[in-house]
Design an enzyme around this catalytic site. Structure first.
Site, PDB file in Angstrom:
ATOM      1  N   CYS A 102      -5.836   1.453   5.639  1.00 22.35           N
ATOM      2  CA  CYS A 102      -6.392   0.173   6.092  1.00 22.35           C
ATOM      3  C   CYS A 102      -5.778  -0.191   7.453  1.00 22.35           C
ATOM      4  CB  CYS A 102      -6.109  -0.913   5.060  1.00 22.35           C
ATOM      5  SG  CYS A 102      -4.389  -1.445   5.051  1.00 22.35           S
ATOM      6  N   GLU A 149       0.853   3.914   1.800  1.00 20.14           N
ATOM      7  CA  GLU A 149       1.330   4.394   3.100  1.00 20.14           C
ATOM      8  C   GLU A 149       2.584   3.634   3.519  1.00 20.14           C
ATOM      9  OE1 GLU A 149      -1.711   3.412   2.184  1.00 20.14           O
ATOM     10  OE2 GLU A 149      -3.269   4.187   3.488  1.00 20.14           O
ATOM     11  N   HIS A 166       0.831  -1.203   0.000  1.00 21.50           N
ATOM     12  CA  HIS A 166       0.000   0.000   0.000  1.00 21.50           C
ATOM     13  C   HIS A 166       0.869   1.259   0.000  1.00 21.50           C
ATOM     14  CE1 HIS A 166      -4.011  -1.967   1.418  1.00 21.50           C
ATOM     15  NE2 HIS A 166      -3.470  -2.563   0.374  1.00 21.50           N
ATOM     16  N   CYS A 179      -1.919  -0.781   7.354  1.00 21.80           N
ATOM     17  CA  CYS A 179      -1.151   0.468   7.258  1.00 21.80           C
ATOM     18  C   CYS A 179      -1.277   1.281   8.543  1.00 21.80           C
ATOM     19  CB  CYS A 179      -1.599   1.287   6.047  1.00 21.80           C
ATOM     20  SG  CYS A 179      -1.113   0.507   4.500  1.00 21.80           S
TER      21      CYS A 179
HETATM   22  N1  LIG Z   1      -5.332   3.446   2.037  1.00 21.67           N
HETATM   23  C1  LIG Z   1      -5.117   2.627   0.980  1.00 21.67           C
HETATM   24  C2  LIG Z   1      -6.116   1.812   0.497  1.00 21.67           C
HETATM   25  C3  LIG Z   1      -5.841   1.006  -0.579  1.00 21.67           C
HETATM   26  N2  LIG Z   1      -4.614   1.005  -1.117  1.00 21.67           N
HETATM   27  C4  LIG Z   1      -4.334   0.188  -2.309  1.00 21.67           C
HETATM   28  C5  LIG Z   1      -4.287  -1.244  -2.260  1.00 21.67           C
HETATM   29  C6  LIG Z   1      -4.795  -1.702  -3.613  1.00 21.67           C
HETATM   30  O1  LIG Z   1      -3.773  -1.639  -4.585  1.00 21.67           O
HETATM   31  C7  LIG Z   1      -5.818  -0.716  -3.883  1.00 21.67           C
HETATM   32  C8  LIG Z   1      -7.173  -1.106  -3.412  1.00 21.67           C
HETATM   33  O2  LIG Z   1      -7.674  -2.027  -4.290  1.00 21.67           O
HETATM   34  P1  LIG Z   1      -9.223  -2.182  -4.541  1.00 21.67           P
HETATM   35  O3  LIG Z   1      -9.717  -3.224  -3.581  1.00 21.67           O
HETATM   36  O4  LIG Z   1      -9.877  -0.843  -4.300  1.00 21.67           O
HETATM   37  O5  LIG Z   1      -9.301  -2.604  -5.967  1.00 21.67           O
HETATM   38  O6  LIG Z   1      -5.373   0.451  -3.219  1.00 21.67           O
HETATM   39  C9  LIG Z   1      -3.626   1.802  -0.627  1.00 21.67           C
HETATM   40  O7  LIG Z   1      -2.489   1.828  -1.164  1.00 21.67           O
HETATM   41  N3  LIG Z   1      -3.892   2.606   0.421  1.00 21.67           N
HETATM   42 ZN   LIG Z   2      -3.084  -0.253   3.696  1.00 21.42          ZN
END
Ligand SMILES: Nc1ccn([C@H]2C[C@H](O)[C@@H](COP(=O)(O)O)O2)c(=O)n1
Ligand SMILES: [Zn+2]
Length: 190
Positions: free
Chosen positions: A122, A98, A96, A125
């Site tokens: 999440c 973060e 992710h 993170c």
């Molecule tokens: N705070 C966040 C939330 C999500 N991500 C990333 C992780 C995945 O690559 C994507 C989420 O995938 P989805 O289930 O929406 O297709 O975003 C992050 O980096 N930071």
């Molecule tokens: Zn995360």
């Protein structure tokens, strides 16, 4: 010639250059825009997230976006979501934004720093944010706020004393136009 006379003889353009420019972006917009710019590097076809870690002197100390770990070829690893086997979806592999911003830090540590991120962190993170010593989270969207993962993040942030608040942009857009500056006719610095 007195000063007022001299001012009268100056072109409007020169007069405008006597005072501070207006229309510049503030620190918060600058850091959130940096997070958004980083997100443009993401290869994730469904969601691109960027993050920017800033210290209390307004210095950027880390930037990241969601992507595959170093050495895990983003042409080889999967980007799908609803696959029969979890091994064939991105979720077990992708780092992710973060996490990347924190581990990419260019300072000794990120104690008492602020993290700017497009999407609320999440739970995984959130743990990294807390353990790294970051004390403030600025996010733009909390679209997943109702999900247990994100409720858990808030529970941990509240317990650990990590402040979080939603960024409300003053500008809908900040445009970067590489060809928008007329370099030849810009006023030379005097
Ligand atoms: N705070 C966040 C939330 C999500 N991500 C990333 C992780 C995945 O690559 C994507 C989420 O995938 P989805 O289930 O929406 O297709 O975003 C992050 O980096 N930071
Ligand atoms: Zn995360």
């Amino acid at each position: 010639m007195d000063l007022t006379e001299e001012t009268k003889n100056m072109s409007i353009n020169d007069q405008n250059l006597q005072t501070k420019r207006s229309g510049y972006i503030d620190w918060q917009e600058y850091f959130m825009a940096t997070a958004f710019l980083a997100a443009k590097r993401s290869k994730d076809p469904s969601f691109q997230v960027g993050a920017c870690v800033v210290n209390r002197d307004n210095k950027i100390v880390g930037i990241g976006y969601n992507g595959m770990p170093i050495g895990c070829d983003d042409d080889e690893f999967p980007w799908g979501k609803n696959t029969p086997s979890p091994l064939d979806s991105k979720y077990l592999y992708v780092c992710h934004a973060e996490m990347n911003a924190i581990v990419n830090k260019n300072s000794a540590d990120v104690k008492d720093c602020i993290i700017y991120v497009g999407l609320f962190p999440c739970n995984e993170c959130a743990k990294i944010i807390i353990q790294s010593g970051i004390t403030e989270v600025v996010y733009l969207s909390d679209k997943n706020g109702h999900k247990p993962t994100y409720i858990a993040s808030k529970r941990m942030f509240d317990a650990a004393g990590v402040k979080y608040w939603q960024f409300k942009p003053k500008n809908d857009k900040i445009v970067i136009n590489f060809t928008g500056i007329d370099w030849e006719n810009m006023s030379p610095s005097k």
